[in-house]
Structures are given as structure tokens and as C-alpha cells.
Scaffold this motif. Structure first.
Motif, PDB file in Angstrom:
ATOM      1  N   TYR A  89      32.628 -33.494  15.237  1.00  0.00           N
ATOM      2  CA  TYR A  89      31.366 -32.816  14.553  1.00  0.00           C
ATOM      3  C   TYR A  89      30.731 -33.744  13.532  1.00  0.00           C
ATOM      4  O   TYR A  89      29.692 -33.365  13.311  1.00  0.00           O
ATOM      5  CB  TYR A  89      31.893 -31.278  14.129  1.00  0.00           C
ATOM      6  N   ASP A  90      31.415 -34.600  12.856  1.00  0.00           N
ATOM      7  CA  ASP A  90      30.938 -35.333  11.775  1.00  0.00           C
ATOM      8  C   ASP A  90      30.126 -36.679  12.492  1.00  0.00           C
ATOM      9  O   ASP A  90      29.776 -37.678  11.459  1.00  0.00           O
ATOM     10  CB  ASP A  90      31.829 -35.602  10.762  1.00  0.00           C
ATOM     11  N   GLY A  91      30.086 -37.021  13.514  1.00  0.00           N
ATOM     12  CA  GLY A  91      29.368 -37.907  14.119  1.00  0.00           C
ATOM     13  C   GLY A  91      30.517 -39.108  14.454  1.00  0.00           C
ATOM     14  O   GLY A  91      29.853 -40.025  15.251  1.00  0.00           O
ATOM     15  N   THR A  92      31.677 -39.037  14.210  1.00  0.00           N
ATOM     16  CA  THR A  92      32.688 -40.064  14.643  1.00  0.00           C
ATOM     17  C   THR A  92      32.937 -39.833  16.202  1.00  0.00           C
ATOM     18  O   THR A  92      32.984 -38.857  16.792  1.00  0.00           O
ATOM     19  CB  THR A  92      33.890 -39.978  13.911  1.00  0.00           C
ATOM     20  N   ALA A  93      33.488 -40.832  16.784  1.00  0.00           N
ATOM     21  CA  ALA A  93      34.109 -40.731  18.022  1.00  0.00           C
ATOM     22  C   ALA A  93      35.594 -41.504  18.309  1.00  0.00           C
ATOM     23  O   ALA A  93      35.880 -42.232  17.598  1.00  0.00           O
ATOM     24  CB  ALA A  93      33.135 -41.447  19.081  1.00  0.00           C
TER      25      ALA A  93
END
Length: 557
Positions: free
Chosen positions: A508-512
Motif C-alpha cells: 500500500y506504500d508503493g513498495t514491491a
């Protein structure tokens, strides 16, 4: 001994003397007779008892004659059985029950000596003996066991002749198959194969039965083709009233009489030894047709015995066939409403799964149909100048649209297609319904996995979920967790996101977090997350206006 059954015969006089108190008069009459005379006397005494006359007097003589070898013919054995059951019966059903121990033993003795027998009538008598066993255990059990031995005995096979109990004429199925496949049925070894199949009177085959079946199948050059054609026949057979001689039968329409039902049961098990791609789909089609009622629905079965057998055969599939069998077993509950067959389906699926080392649901996923969808989740069907598009889109919605010759998208079928391609259009719409049913089933199965906490290796997750043309639309709209191969590895949550040739889970924070070859995956569940993580995911999905196929992130816990 001509005239022995006549009104003024010595037999009538002997019976009269015996009845009047002249003990032994009937025995004195029978003793000097040859085998032919005693057979004629037995037939006459049997008819008297059927007519409710002199039962006590004739009973002892019939019992004595039943213990002698009299050279009975097939016709005479059939006559004795026909007097007891069927349209030409000379005794009422309630009278047969009362006089069973007097009338049946002589008929059994004749059948045992004749070599061939009227199997449909004998099966009814066998069931009646089992029912009456509660009254006089020893006598009825003995008769039942003798009948079981007779029913296990194969009929003599003459060269080029099909025995009468194979594809008999008591229903529509038998004559139809004889007429349609006369040349095929006359091939060497076919009759011997069918004779063995006809002995299968229960849902499951023994190892010994299957070993003999495989041997006969191998010896019959056209054996595999015979099995296929006869199973295709039963899978297309409409229900009808059969001419079984059971006086207690309900007369409910079915697909085949008891003799041909046993034959088809054997054919279903024999099919397992055929190395061909048609085996599992055909056994599945038989299960679907026989397990549903008229019209393909309802709680009744066209033939419960055949349905339970076909399901058991699917449950016995191994190796490469297991996945396809599991797919059929997963489809059947949507149509088959009969409780008995339904229980068999569940057991069969568990059996196939146990041999594969998987749960039933994980095994079903290996056979989920694509219904012709490509990697984009689209199936194109040409309709003249137009193209119909069946598709699935996240979060698992099935849709049908049309594309014109200039590429313009249409929501409904154009007039030209409706008028000139009506039949093809019906097939496309049927495909849409099938696709919607599939997506509903997959949605339910994924929710089961969520509750169960199922864990997949990365390779299986990618193949059966993320990349699957149908299931993928659902899987990619859900939240997953990934961990490395270690048992105590840390789980990281995210939404599936394609990265080059592989996959990652986007947080949800843009990390993958990449999904590596040795990773493990499971569906994210709010019960395993803290309050802050749940809130963040709910806020993220709300902001993106993303829908899920069922409540996961917003699930009440």
C-alpha cells in the motif's frame, strides 16, 4: 409321459390320494418315472402351487425333485421363473412372498442345471430373498447365496452369437446399441468382454474383476471402441419405462433395465484400462447425464446406480488423469442434486486428492477450465462480419460484447448477427453462462482458501492463479502474502503486479516484493494483521476505487 398334466392323469390321482391321507402316494407315482417324466411332473406340481392349489401336498414333492438332476433345459428353467414374475406371472406378488420357499427352489435347481438363466427375474428374486431373510434366516440366506452364485456365473458364449442378457430387449438402450453397432459387436473377443462387464452389479470393482477385465479388453481387438460407443450410447439415452419384472418397482423412467445397467457399470470400469484421451470426459459425461433428472436438474437421477458407479470410476483415476477427473468431480455438484450421489462425489474427490498429496480444492485448481480464453482473458468468436468477445475482467466479471467490421465495440448483438447467425449466437450466449458459472465457482473456492489459510509454492500460484485466463481475474484483485521458502520466513502483503516475466506484490506504500522461485504465497487475512495494517489497506483500496471479488480487506472479524 404324455398326458401327465391332464385332468385325469396319474399325477392328479396321486395328489388326490395324498391329500386324502394316503401318505406316500405321490412318492410312489414319481419314483418309477424317468428324468423327463419327473421334469414334467415338477412343472405340473409347480403350476398347482402357483394356482394356490395343493401347496402343502405338492410342496414336499417339489422339494424332493429340486434336489435331483433332471436335465432341465433353458426353456424349462425360464418357464419356471416366468411363472413367478413379470407380465405372464401366474402368482400374485403377495402370494409369491407367502410361497417363496415352495416355488423358488425348483426354479433355482432348473436354472443351475440349464447353464443359462433369466437374469432379470433372478435378480428380483434375490432381492426378495434378502428382504425375507429376517423371517427365516437360514433358509432364505441359503437361497440368496445360491442366487448370488448363479448371477456371478457367465452365460455360455456361442461363436458369433450375443447372449440374450447382453444388451437385452427389456429397455430401449439394448436394442438401439445392437442395431447401431452390429458389426462392431460381432468382432472377436467382444462378447467375452461384455459378458464379464455384465457381472458388475455394484458401484466398485474388485482387483480381481479389473485384472480379468483388462485381460479381456486386450484380447478383444475392438474392445476399446466397443466400450466407447456403448458409453456414448448411455450418455445420450433418454429416460423411458423399462420392462423389468419387479412387481414392487415404481415404474419410474430410467435409462436401462437391471441387466444392461450392470453391463454399463462394467463398461465404466473397463474404460479405466483404455489409454485414450476420451476416457475421463466420457465417464464424466455419463456421471452428469445419469446423475441428473429429466432436463438436467432436480434431486432425482436418471439412473442412480450408473451415476454412483461413474463417480467412483472418476475417483479411481490416477496420474495424469487425476487432474481432469478432479475437474469433472468439481463440476458435478453444480448440477447433481441427489444426496447419495453427492456424497459419492465428495468421497471420490477426497480419494483423488489423497493420492496426489493435495487438498481437494488444490487438486480442483489444476483442472480449472479456460473455456477458450487467451492470456488476456478474452475469447473471440467470428460471426460473419462481426466478432463476439467473451471476456473476464477484474475483479472477476464475465462479459459479452461485439465488435463490428470497422472495430467499433457494441454492447448487444447487431441485427445482422441475430438474423443470420442465430444458432452460433445461442452457442456464444451459452458460453457466457458457462463462464459466469465458472467465475462464481472459482470465487467461492478462493474464499474457502482464505478461510483455510492454504499456502502455495510460487510456481503453482503463478500457474493456477496469477496467470490463469479465468481465475487470474479474481486472484489479481485480491491481497496476497509472500514469504521465502523458510518455514519461519516473514510474510509481506501486496496486490499482484506483473514485472517483466514474473510477478511481485505491490504494497500500500508503493513498495514491491518480488515473488521468487522458492517463495510461498497465501491469501492475506485481516485476522493475521494488526489494526494499523488493516486500516492502511482499506484506505488504499478506497482511494484507488478498487473492488474485490468478495470481502477480504473489509472482512468483518
Amino acid at each position: 409321459m404324455v398326458g401327465i398334466t391332464g385332468p385325469g392323469s396319474g399325477l392328479s390321482e396321486a395328489v388326490a390320494r395324498e391329500r386324502a391321507g394316503g401318505a406316500g402316494a405321490l412318492g410312489e407315482f414319481l419314483d418309477p418315472l424317468d428324468a423327463a417324466g419327473r421334469r414334467e411332473a415338477a412343472l405340473a406340481l409347480h403350476r398347482r402351487v402357483c394356482g394356490r392349489s395343493d401347496e402343502e401336498t405338492a410342496g414336499a414333492a417339489l422339494a424332493a425333485l429340486a434336489g435331483q438332476e433332471l436335465g432341465w433345459s433353458v426353456a424349462e428353467a425360464d418357464l419356471l421363473l416366468a411363472r413367478l414374475l413379470g407380465r405372464d406371472a401366474e402368482v400374485a406378488p403377495h402370494e409369491l412372498r407367502e410361497s417363496f420357499l415352495v416355488l423358488v427352489p425348483i426354479a433355482l435347481a432348473a436354472a443351475e442345471e440349464a447353464g443359462d438363466l433369466d437374469r432379470p427375474r433372478l435378480r428380483v428374486l434375490r432381492d426378495l430373498a434378502e428382504h425375507l431373510r429376517v423371517h427365516r434366516q437360514d433358509e432364505f440366506s441359503l437361497l440368496r447365496d445360491r442366487m448370488d452364485a448363479l448371477l456371478r456365473r457367465e452365460a455360455p458364449v456361442g461363436r458369433g452369437l450375443m447372449p440374450r442378457h447382453l444388451l437385452d430387449g427389456n429397455d430401449d438402450y439394448g436394442p438401439a446399441m445392437r442395431a447401431a453397432h452390429a458389426e462392431l459387436l460381432a468382432r472377436p473377443g467382444v462378447t467375452e468382454l461384455l459378458a464379464h462387464c455384465a457381472l458388475m452389479d455394484r458401484p466398485r470393482a474388485t482387483r480381481a474383476w479389473r485384472k480379468e477385465s483388462a485381460a479381456r479388453l486386450a484380447r478383444a481387438g475392438a474392445g476399446a471402441e466397443v466400450v466407447r460407443r456403448l458409453l456414448e450410447g448411455i450418455a445420450a439415452q433418454p429416460p423411458h419405462r423399462v420392462d423389468d419384472p419387479d412387481p414392487y418397482g415404481t415404474g419410474t423412467p430410467t435409462l436401462a433395465d437391471r441387466a444392461n445397467t450392470s453391463l454399463v457399470r462394467g463398461l465404466l470400469w473397463a474404460a479405466l484400462d483404455v489409454d485414450a484421451d476420451w476416457v475421463v470426459p466420457l465417464v464424466g459425461a455419463v456421471a452428469l447425464h445419469t446423475g441428473t433428472g429429466p432436463g438436467g436438474s432436480g434431486g432425482s437421477c436418471r439412473s442412480q446406480p450408473l451415476a454412483t458407479t461413474a463417480v467412483a470410476v472418476l475417483g479411481a483415476c490416477e496420474g495424469a488423469r487425476a487432474e481432469e477427473a478432479a475437474r469433472w468431480l468439481g463440476r458435478l455438484p453444480k448440477k447433481v442434486r441427489n444426496r447419495t450421489v453427492g456424497k459419492g462425489i465428495a468421497k471420490a474427490l477426497e480419494a483423488v486428492a489423497a493420492r496426489s498429496g493435495l487438498t481437494p480444492s488444490m487438486l480442483r485448481e489444476r483442472g480449472v477450465a479456460t473455456l477458450g480464453l487467451d492470456g488476456r482473458g478474452i475469447r473471440e468468436v467470428p460471426l460473419g462480419a462481426y466478432t463476439a468477445e467473451l471476456s473476464v475482467r477484474e475483479p472477476g466479471t464475465a462479459a459479452l460484447s461485439f465488435r463490428g467490421p470497422e472495430g467499433k465495440s457494441l454492447k448487444t448483438a447487431p441485427k445482422e448477427v441475430r438474423e443470420t447467425r442465430a444458432e452460433e449466437l445461442r452457442e456464444v450466449r451459452a458460453g457466457l453462462k458457462e463462464l459466469k458459472d465458472l467465475m462464481a465457482a472459482e470465487r467461492s473456492r478462493l474464499e474457502e482458501h482464505l478461510a483455510a489459510g492454504t499456502v502455495w509454492p510460487a510456481e503453482d500460484w503463478q500457474r493456477y492463479y496469477a496467470d490463469h485466463p479465468a481465475t487470474g481475474a479474481l486472484a489479481r484483485a485480491l491481497l496476497w502474502e509472500v514469504a521465502d521458502g523458510a518455514a519461519d520466513g516473514e510474510w509481506t502483503a501486496g496486490v499482484p503486479e506483473r514485472t517483466g516475466g514474473g510477478w511481485a506484490l505491490a504494497g500500500y506504500d508503493g513498495t514491491a516484493c518480488p515473488v521468487g522461485p522458492g517463495a510461498r504465497l497465501r491469501l492475506w487475512h485481516p485476522l493475521r494483521a494488526d489494526g494499523e495494517e488493516v486500516s492502511e489497506w482499506r484506505a488504499a483500496l478506497t482511494e484507488r476505487e478498487e473492488l474485490q471479488p468478495f470481502e477480504q480487506v473489509f472482512r468483518e472479524v
